[in-house]
Design a protein around this motif. Sequence first.
Motif, PDB file in Angstrom:
ATOM      1  N   GLU A   1     -12.818   8.339 -36.534  1.00 23.89           N
ATOM      2  CA  GLU A   1     -11.746   9.119 -36.512  1.00 23.89           C
ATOM      3  C   GLU A   1     -10.838   8.861 -34.889  1.00 23.89           C
ATOM      4  O   GLU A   1     -11.508   8.309 -34.132  1.00 23.89           O
ATOM      5  CB  GLU A   1     -11.760  10.611 -36.368  1.00 23.89           C
ATOM      6  N   ALA A   2      -9.517   8.769 -35.144  1.00 23.41           N
ATOM      7  CA  ALA A   2      -8.656   8.403 -33.910  1.00 23.41           C
ATOM      8  C   ALA A   2      -9.153   9.124 -32.558  1.00 23.41           C
ATOM      9  O   ALA A   2      -9.174   8.479 -31.628  1.00 23.41           O
ATOM     10  CB  ALA A   2      -7.207   8.528 -34.170  1.00 23.41           C
ATOM     11  N   ASP A   3      -9.358  10.548 -32.687  1.00 22.45           N
ATOM     12  CA  ASP A   3      -9.683  11.083 -31.724  1.00 22.45           C
ATOM     13  C   ASP A   3     -10.988  10.960 -30.949  1.00 22.45           C
ATOM     14  O   ASP A   3     -11.118  11.107 -29.840  1.00 22.45           O
ATOM     15  CB  ASP A   3      -9.447  12.835 -31.788  1.00 22.45           C
ATOM     16  N   GLU A   4     -12.023  10.497 -31.935  1.00 23.10           N
ATOM     17  CA  GLU A   4     -13.310  10.095 -31.523  1.00 23.10           C
ATOM     18  C   GLU A   4     -13.099   8.859 -30.536  1.00 23.10           C
ATOM     19  O   GLU A   4     -13.821   8.438 -29.505  1.00 23.10           O
ATOM     20  CB  GLU A   4     -14.330   9.873 -32.621  1.00 23.10           C
ATOM     21  N   VAL A   5     -12.445   7.884 -31.135  1.00 22.46           N
ATOM     22  CA  VAL A   5     -12.126   6.801 -30.221  1.00 22.46           C
ATOM     23  C   VAL A   5     -11.504   7.145 -28.890  1.00 22.46           C
ATOM     24  O   VAL A   5     -12.077   6.292 -28.047  1.00 22.46           O
ATOM     25  CB  VAL A   5     -11.054   5.747 -31.251  1.00 22.46           C
ATOM     26  N   ASP A   6     -10.410   7.762 -29.009  1.00 20.83           N
ATOM     27  CA  ASP A   6      -9.964   8.210 -27.560  1.00 20.83           C
ATOM     28  C   ASP A   6     -10.908   8.546 -26.868  1.00 20.83           C
ATOM     29  O   ASP A   6     -10.843   8.425 -25.525  1.00 20.83           O
ATOM     30  CB  ASP A   6      -8.707   9.181 -28.003  1.00 20.83           C
ATOM     31  N   ASP A   7     -11.711   9.779 -27.247  1.00 17.18           N
ATOM     32  CA  ASP A   7     -12.653  10.269 -26.288  1.00 17.18           C
ATOM     33  C   ASP A   7     -13.795   9.527 -25.707  1.00 17.18           C
ATOM     34  O   ASP A   7     -14.093   9.660 -24.728  1.00 17.18           O
ATOM     35  CB  ASP A   7     -13.435  11.568 -27.232  1.00 17.18           C
ATOM     36  N   ALA A   8     -14.152   8.197 -26.666  1.00 18.83           N
ATOM     37  CA  ALA A   8     -15.124   7.536 -26.222  1.00 18.83           C
ATOM     38  C   ALA A   8     -14.895   6.703 -25.354  1.00 18.83           C
ATOM     39  O   ALA A   8     -15.367   6.018 -24.236  1.00 18.83           O
ATOM     40  CB  ALA A   8     -15.873   6.719 -27.353  1.00 18.83           C
ATOM     41  N   CYS A   9     -13.509   6.092 -25.265  1.00 14.92           N
ATOM     42  CA  CYS A   9     -12.919   5.224 -24.441  1.00 14.92           C
ATOM     43  C   CYS A   9     -13.955   4.082 -24.106  1.00 14.92           C
ATOM     44  O   CYS A   9     -14.107   3.787 -23.116  1.00 14.92           O
ATOM     45  CB  CYS A   9     -12.587   5.984 -23.115  1.00 14.92           C
TER      46      CYS A   9
ATOM     47  N   MET B   1     -20.105   6.034 -12.399  1.00 16.00           N
ATOM     48  CA  MET B   1     -20.042   5.206 -13.670  1.00 16.00           C
ATOM     49  C   MET B   1     -19.860   6.197 -14.862  1.00 16.00           C
ATOM     50  O   MET B   1     -20.861   6.803 -15.295  1.00 16.00           O
ATOM     51  CB  MET B   1     -21.088   4.218 -13.669  1.00 16.00           C
ATOM     52  N   ASP B   2     -18.725   6.123 -15.282  1.00 18.20           N
ATOM     53  CA  ASP B   2     -18.572   6.858 -16.222  1.00 18.20           C
ATOM     54  C   ASP B   2     -18.590   6.562 -17.861  1.00 18.20           C
ATOM     55  O   ASP B   2     -18.247   5.437 -18.017  1.00 18.20           O
ATOM     56  CB  ASP B   2     -16.923   7.437 -16.371  1.00 18.20           C
ATOM     57  N   LEU B   3     -19.578   7.087 -18.389  1.00 21.02           N
ATOM     58  CA  LEU B   3     -20.246   6.432 -19.819  1.00 21.02           C
ATOM     59  C   LEU B   3     -19.505   7.161 -21.077  1.00 21.02           C
ATOM     60  O   LEU B   3     -19.334   8.385 -20.876  1.00 21.02           O
ATOM     61  CB  LEU B   3     -21.700   6.484 -19.719  1.00 21.02           C
ATOM     62  N   GLY B   4     -19.299   6.089 -21.961  1.00 21.60           N
ATOM     63  CA  GLY B   4     -18.657   6.844 -23.390  1.00 21.60           C
ATOM     64  C   GLY B   4     -19.565   5.981 -24.423  1.00 21.60           C
ATOM     65  O   GLY B   4     -19.779   4.915 -24.012  1.00 21.60           O
ATOM     66  N   VAL B   5     -19.604   6.736 -25.502  1.00 23.06           N
ATOM     67  CA  VAL B   5     -20.343   6.110 -26.717  1.00 23.06           C
ATOM     68  C   VAL B   5     -19.511   6.427 -28.002  1.00 23.06           C
ATOM     69  O   VAL B   5     -19.193   7.650 -27.956  1.00 23.06           O
ATOM     70  CB  VAL B   5     -21.732   6.492 -26.458  1.00 23.06           C
ATOM     71  N   LEU B   6     -19.667   5.758 -28.655  1.00 21.78           N
ATOM     72  CA  LEU B   6     -19.235   5.936 -30.134  1.00 21.78           C
ATOM     73  C   LEU B   6     -20.151   5.332 -31.249  1.00 21.78           C
ATOM     74  O   LEU B   6     -20.775   4.156 -31.050  1.00 21.78           O
ATOM     75  CB  LEU B   6     -17.890   5.110 -30.410  1.00 21.78           C
TER      76      LEU B   6
ATOM     77  N   ALA C   1     -25.044   2.361  -9.259  1.00 20.33           N
ATOM     78  CA  ALA C   1     -23.799   3.311  -9.626  1.00 20.33           C
ATOM     79  C   ALA C   1     -24.641   4.466 -10.116  1.00 20.33           C
ATOM     80  O   ALA C   1     -25.725   4.619 -10.692  1.00 20.33           O
ATOM     81  CB  ALA C   1     -22.997   2.699 -10.572  1.00 20.33           C
ATOM     82  N   VAL C   2     -24.092   5.683  -9.695  1.00 24.03           N
ATOM     83  CA  VAL C   2     -24.536   6.876 -10.164  1.00 24.03           C
ATOM     84  C   VAL C   2     -23.763   7.108 -11.510  1.00 24.03           C
ATOM     85  O   VAL C   2     -22.373   7.019 -11.603  1.00 24.03           O
ATOM     86  CB  VAL C   2     -24.367   8.110  -9.175  1.00 24.03           C
ATOM     87  N   CYS C   3     -24.434   7.697 -12.665  1.00 27.26           N
ATOM     88  CA  CYS C   3     -23.924   7.855 -13.846  1.00 27.26           C
ATOM     89  C   CYS C   3     -23.292   9.212 -14.022  1.00 27.26           C
ATOM     90  O   CYS C   3     -23.922  10.201 -13.764  1.00 27.26           O
ATOM     91  CB  CYS C   3     -24.832   7.250 -15.127  1.00 27.26           C
ATOM     92  N   MET C   4     -22.203   9.207 -14.923  1.00 25.24           N
ATOM     93  CA  MET C   4     -21.618  10.311 -15.178  1.00 25.24           C
ATOM     94  C   MET C   4     -21.443  10.265 -16.723  1.00 25.24           C
ATOM     95  O   MET C   4     -20.968   9.330 -17.181  1.00 25.24           O
ATOM     96  CB  MET C   4     -20.098  10.660 -14.513  1.00 25.24           C
ATOM     97  N   TYR C   5     -21.530  11.555 -17.244  1.00 27.56           N
ATOM     98  CA  TYR C   5     -21.171  11.693 -18.845  1.00 27.56           C
ATOM     99  C   TYR C   5     -20.229  12.942 -18.949  1.00 27.56           C
ATOM    100  O   TYR C   5     -20.867  14.031 -18.634  1.00 27.56           O
ATOM    101  CB  TYR C   5     -22.589  11.773 -19.348  1.00 27.56           C
ATOM    102  N   ARG C   6     -19.223  12.756 -19.903  1.00 27.81           N
ATOM    103  CA  ARG C   6     -18.376  14.042 -20.094  1.00 27.81           C
ATOM    104  C   ARG C   6     -18.411  14.272 -21.696  1.00 27.81           C
ATOM    105  O   ARG C   6     -18.515  13.346 -22.498  1.00 27.81           O
ATOM    106  CB  ARG C   6     -17.249  13.662 -19.407  1.00 27.81           C
ATOM    107  N   CYS C   7     -18.270  15.559 -21.844  1.00 29.86           N
ATOM    108  CA  CYS C   7     -18.353  15.800 -23.276  1.00 29.86           C
ATOM    109  C   CYS C   7     -17.528  17.472 -23.443  1.00 29.86           C
ATOM    110  O   CYS C   7     -17.658  18.084 -22.503  1.00 29.86           O
ATOM    111  CB  CYS C   7     -19.492  15.704 -24.046  1.00 29.86           C
TER     112      CYS C   7
ATOM    113  N   ALA D   1     -23.700  17.819 -30.263  1.00 28.20           N
ATOM    114  CA  ALA D   1     -24.520  16.542 -30.434  1.00 28.20           C
ATOM    115  C   ALA D   1     -24.340  15.850 -29.273  1.00 28.20           C
ATOM    116  O   ALA D   1     -25.182  15.165 -28.640  1.00 28.20           O
ATOM    117  CB  ALA D   1     -23.817  15.706 -31.635  1.00 28.20           C
ATOM    118  N   SER D   2     -22.948  15.494 -28.646  1.00 26.41           N
ATOM    119  CA  SER D   2     -22.924  14.860 -27.571  1.00 26.41           C
ATOM    120  C   SER D   2     -23.411  15.467 -26.385  1.00 26.41           C
ATOM    121  O   SER D   2     -24.365  14.750 -25.345  1.00 26.41           O
ATOM    122  CB  SER D   2     -21.491  14.596 -27.241  1.00 26.41           C
ATOM    123  N   ARG D   3     -23.459  16.748 -26.241  1.00 24.22           N
ATOM    124  CA  ARG D   3     -24.483  17.363 -25.143  1.00 24.22           C
ATOM    125  C   ARG D   3     -25.977  17.015 -25.186  1.00 24.22           C
ATOM    126  O   ARG D   3     -26.662  16.651 -24.023  1.00 24.22           O
ATOM    127  CB  ARG D   3     -24.156  18.894 -25.192  1.00 24.22           C
TER     128      ARG D   3
END
Length: 232
Positions: free
Chosen positions: A126-134, A164-169, A196-202, A208-210
């Motif tokens: 989905e388009a919003d999934e792609v945008d959120d994952a970056c 270091m901001d991490l995203g996954v899809l 680098a110190v990692c950061m993960y946002r959801c 599921a992402s949490r």
Amino acid sequence: IWSSHLGCAPEELQRAGTTLVPRARLTGTGAIHIAHLRAHAFVEIDPALETELTGLLNRRGDEANLTAAVIMDSLPAERVRTSDRGFIFHLEADRLNVRAPAAPISMRALTGADQPALQSLFGRCEADEVDDACVEVGHEVACGCFVGERMVACGSGYRRHGFMDLGVLTDPAFRGRRLAPAIVSDMARRATDLAAVCMYRCDQTNTASRRVAEVVGFTRCFITETVTLAPA
């Protein structure tokens, strides 16, 4: 690190109230990014909103914490373009739980040659999934899971606010196979090698992402809220 980035002393975290931080990079966006750190609210804003939000806080008192609810209750509904709420997690290197995909899925670092496979994966999501994952193959850390030549999951990370901001899809057809924890843990390992110190946002509603963050070893640090306003 966050208190330093937002221009405050650590003891401010213990006091109720709000610190407004106008950001030139947000000029013209109408954006309000709220980070709730312990007792305090730190708010990065479009500079054009500083006078309006300062007045709102003054009316509520010195120990008022700005929240999305306060903003939306105080302004006409038509001013609010978007509103969301999320979590930010950080990772201490010694808490990292390294995961790996099960055969026949393989995992490796991404290069520019993987761009067509990434675009194909985008088309299955989905388009919003792609945008959120970056996710981008050119980010400082980037890796993917493959079945043959088909990319079935991917992730990347870039520097954001000193982290270091991490995203996954993940391909919808391959969800539930624990590929996201494998991707995130591999990126975290690579980021740790880069000091680098990692950061993960959801989003708060994305359980599921949490769970991915928690499985890999991330610790939830604070809650965020974002509101975007139309001009007055």
